[in-house]
Design a protein around this motif. Structure first.
Motif: not given
Length: 55
Positions: A11-13, A40-43, A48-50
């Protein structure tokens, strides 16, 4: 206990990548005019997925 720590870390990431994306938005818009895109969008999507897969 370990799962809770993992979720909090993810969540912090995720929140950090969102903040980074917001901060870098003006720079990304300028760089895009030069024909270069920042990932940045992919990051943000990967963070979010993780986070979502940990729940």
């Amino acid at each position: 206990m370990f799962e809770r720590i993992t979720r909090l870390g993810l969540l912090a990431a995720y929140q950090s990548t969102l903040a980074l994306g917001i901060v870098l938005m003006p720079l990304a818009m300028l760089v895009r005019r030069a024909g270069v895109t920042l990932p940045v969008g992919r990051l943000v999507e990967r963070a979010e997925h993780a986070y979502e897969s940990a729940n």
